[in-house]
Design a protein around this motif. Structure first.
Motif, PDB file in Angstrom:
ATOM      1  N   UNK A  57       0.834  -1.173  -0.053  1.00  0.00           N
ATOM      2  CA  UNK A  57      -0.004  -0.019  -0.145  1.00  0.00           C
ATOM      3  C   UNK A  57       0.737   1.204   0.032  1.00  0.00           C
ATOM      4  N   UNK A  58       0.197   2.340  -0.283  1.00  0.00           N
ATOM      5  CA  UNK A  58       1.001   3.702  -0.134  1.00  0.00           C
ATOM      6  C   UNK A  58       1.625   4.060   1.354  1.00  0.00           C
ATOM      7  N   UNK A  59       0.974   3.565   2.247  1.00  0.00           N
ATOM      8  CA  UNK A  59       1.448   3.909   3.830  1.00  0.00           C
ATOM      9  C   UNK A  59       2.531   3.223   4.006  1.00  0.00           C
ATOM     10  N   UNK A  60       3.400   3.891   4.811  1.00  0.00           N
ATOM     11  CA  UNK A  60       4.607   3.437   5.321  1.00  0.00           C
ATOM     12  C   UNK A  60       5.044   4.128   6.833  1.00  0.00           C
ATOM     13  N   UNK A  61       5.537   3.171   7.721  1.00  0.00           N
ATOM     14  CA  UNK A  61       5.769   3.913   9.062  1.00  0.00           C
ATOM     15  C   UNK A  61       7.296   3.686   9.108  1.00  0.00           C
ATOM     16  N   UNK A  62       7.666   4.408  10.212  1.00  0.00           N
ATOM     17  CA  UNK A  62       9.088   4.505  10.357  1.00  0.00           C
ATOM     18  C   UNK A  62       9.419   3.528  11.250  1.00  0.00           C
ATOM     19  N   UNK A  63       9.922   2.461  11.236  1.00  0.00           N
ATOM     20  CA  UNK A  63      10.547   1.326  11.988  1.00  0.00           C
ATOM     21  C   UNK A  63      11.911   0.907  11.927  1.00  0.00           C
ATOM     22  N   UNK A  64      12.600   0.317  12.607  1.00  0.00           N
ATOM     23  CA  UNK A  64      13.800  -0.164  12.451  1.00  0.00           C
ATOM     24  C   UNK A  64      13.727  -1.784  11.908  1.00  0.00           C
ATOM     25  N   UNK A  65      14.810  -2.223  11.316  1.00  0.00           N
ATOM     26  CA  UNK A  65      14.730  -3.583  11.043  1.00  0.00           C
ATOM     27  C   UNK A  65      14.624  -4.327  12.131  1.00  0.00           C
ATOM     28  N   UNK A  66      13.739  -5.336  12.138  1.00  0.00           N
ATOM     29  CA  UNK A  66      13.528  -6.254  13.088  1.00  0.00           C
ATOM     30  C   UNK A  66      12.815  -5.667  14.277  1.00  0.00           C
ATOM     31  N   UNK A  67      12.140  -4.848  13.985  1.00  0.00           N
ATOM     32  CA  UNK A  67      11.340  -4.145  15.160  1.00  0.00           C
ATOM     33  C   UNK A  67      10.238  -4.944  16.276  1.00  0.00           C
ATOM     34  N   UNK A  68      10.479  -4.846  17.558  1.00  0.00           N
ATOM     35  CA  UNK A  68       9.323  -5.871  18.231  1.00  0.00           C
ATOM     36  C   UNK A  68       7.842  -5.437  17.855  1.00  0.00           C
ATOM     37  N   UNK A  69       6.911  -6.287  18.010  1.00  0.00           N
ATOM     38  CA  UNK A  69       5.478  -5.943  17.915  1.00  0.00           C
ATOM     39  C   UNK A  69       5.337  -4.683  18.775  1.00  0.00           C
ATOM     40  N   UNK A  70       5.605  -4.369  19.986  1.00  0.00           N
ATOM     41  CA  UNK A  70       5.422  -3.328  20.657  1.00  0.00           C
ATOM     42  C   UNK A  70       5.880  -1.918  20.150  1.00  0.00           C
ATOM     43  N   UNK A  71       6.868  -2.084  19.501  1.00  0.00           N
ATOM     44  CA  UNK A  71       7.383  -0.877  18.547  1.00  0.00           C
ATOM     45  C   UNK A  71       6.350  -0.564  17.391  1.00  0.00           C
ATOM     46  N   UNK A  72       6.257  -1.635  16.838  1.00  0.00           N
ATOM     47  CA  UNK A  72       5.085  -1.592  15.519  1.00  0.00           C
ATOM     48  C   UNK A  72       3.905  -0.891  16.142  1.00  0.00           C
ATOM     49  N   UNK A  73       3.153  -1.428  17.100  1.00  0.00           N
ATOM     50  CA  UNK A  73       1.902  -0.874  17.644  1.00  0.00           C
ATOM     51  C   UNK A  73       2.265   0.570  17.979  1.00  0.00           C
ATOM     52  N   UNK A  74       3.457   0.941  18.732  1.00  0.00           N
ATOM     53  CA  UNK A  74       3.481   2.359  19.035  1.00  0.00           C
ATOM     54  C   UNK A  74       3.681   3.191  17.803  1.00  0.00           C
ATOM     55  N   UNK A  75       4.217   2.763  16.701  1.00  0.00           N
ATOM     56  CA  UNK A  75       4.719   3.465  15.558  1.00  0.00           C
ATOM     57  C   UNK A  75       3.167   3.619  14.878  1.00  0.00           C
ATOM     58  N   UNK A  76       2.455   2.705  14.876  1.00  0.00           N
ATOM     59  CA  UNK A  76       1.167   2.609  14.227  1.00  0.00           C
ATOM     60  C   UNK A  76       0.104   3.858  14.979  1.00  0.00           C
ATOM     61  N   UNK A  77       0.179   3.769  16.453  1.00  0.00           N
ATOM     62  CA  UNK A  77      -0.536   4.554  17.046  1.00  0.00           C
ATOM     63  C   UNK A  77      -0.125   6.228  17.019  1.00  0.00           C
ATOM     64  N   UNK A  78       1.245   6.314  17.006  1.00  0.00           N
ATOM     65  CA  UNK A  78       1.846   7.817  16.755  1.00  0.00           C
ATOM     66  C   UNK A  78       1.361   8.340  15.295  1.00  0.00           C
ATOM     67  N   UNK A  79       1.259   7.561  14.003  1.00  0.00           N
ATOM     68  CA  UNK A  79       0.905   8.081  12.893  1.00  0.00           C
ATOM     69  C   UNK A  79      -0.684   8.045  12.656  1.00  0.00           C
ATOM     70  N   UNK A  80      -1.312   7.383  13.608  1.00  0.00           N
ATOM     71  CA  UNK A  80      -2.852   7.298  13.429  1.00  0.00           C
ATOM     72  C   UNK A  80      -3.224   6.138  12.485  1.00  0.00           C
ATOM     73  N   UNK A  81      -2.533   5.176  12.272  1.00  0.00           N
ATOM     74  CA  UNK A  81      -2.957   4.316  11.442  1.00  0.00           C
ATOM     75  C   UNK A  81      -3.379   2.754  12.163  1.00  0.00           C
ATOM     76  N   UNK A  82      -3.316   2.933  13.726  1.00  0.00           N
ATOM     77  CA  UNK A  82      -3.508   1.853  14.575  1.00  0.00           C
ATOM     78  C   UNK A  82      -4.963   1.373  13.997  1.00  0.00           C
ATOM     79  N   UNK A  83      -6.009   2.182  14.120  1.00  0.00           N
ATOM     80  CA  UNK A  83      -7.368   1.814  13.805  1.00  0.00           C
ATOM     81  C   UNK A  83      -7.651   1.213  12.420  1.00  0.00           C
TER      82      UNK A  83
END
Length: 92
Positions: A57-83
């Motif tokens: 998809x066009x969407x992209x979040x800023x995460x590091x390689x091999x990020x944990x699930x908690x880091x992914x959830x936090x990045x999705x939440x800060x960009x407003x894409x969690x919902x």
């Protein structure tokens, strides 16, 4: 078409997770990537996936390689894409 890269949000197109969104967290080789939902959000657990089974998809979040699930959830939440991640995509 957007490239398959770390942090890219994709939709699984094959298998039992068909239509669910995931995030690419590592590039394994030319055919496979490591993805996660995370499981608490979309139901997709961390696994290897063939890039031919993903639709980027066009969407992209800023995460590091091999990020944990908690880091992914936090990045999705800060960009407003969690919902948005919980919504399943219907295939035409």
């Amino acid at each position: 078409m957007p490239a398959i890269e770390i942090g890219r949000i994709c939709v699984k197109q094959v298998g039992r997770e068909n239509g669910k969104k995931c995030v690419v967290i590592d590039l394994m080789d030319k055919s496979f990537v490591l993805i996660t939902g995370p499981k608490k959000v979309t139901g997709i657990k961390r696994r290897r996936a063939n890039i031919n089974h993903l639709m980027p998809l066009q969407d992209k979040i800023e995460v590091k390689r091999g990020a944990s699930d908690e880091e992914i959830v936090q990045a999705l939440d800060t960009t407003g894409k969690l919902q948005e991640m919980t919504q399943k995509i219907k295939k035409n």
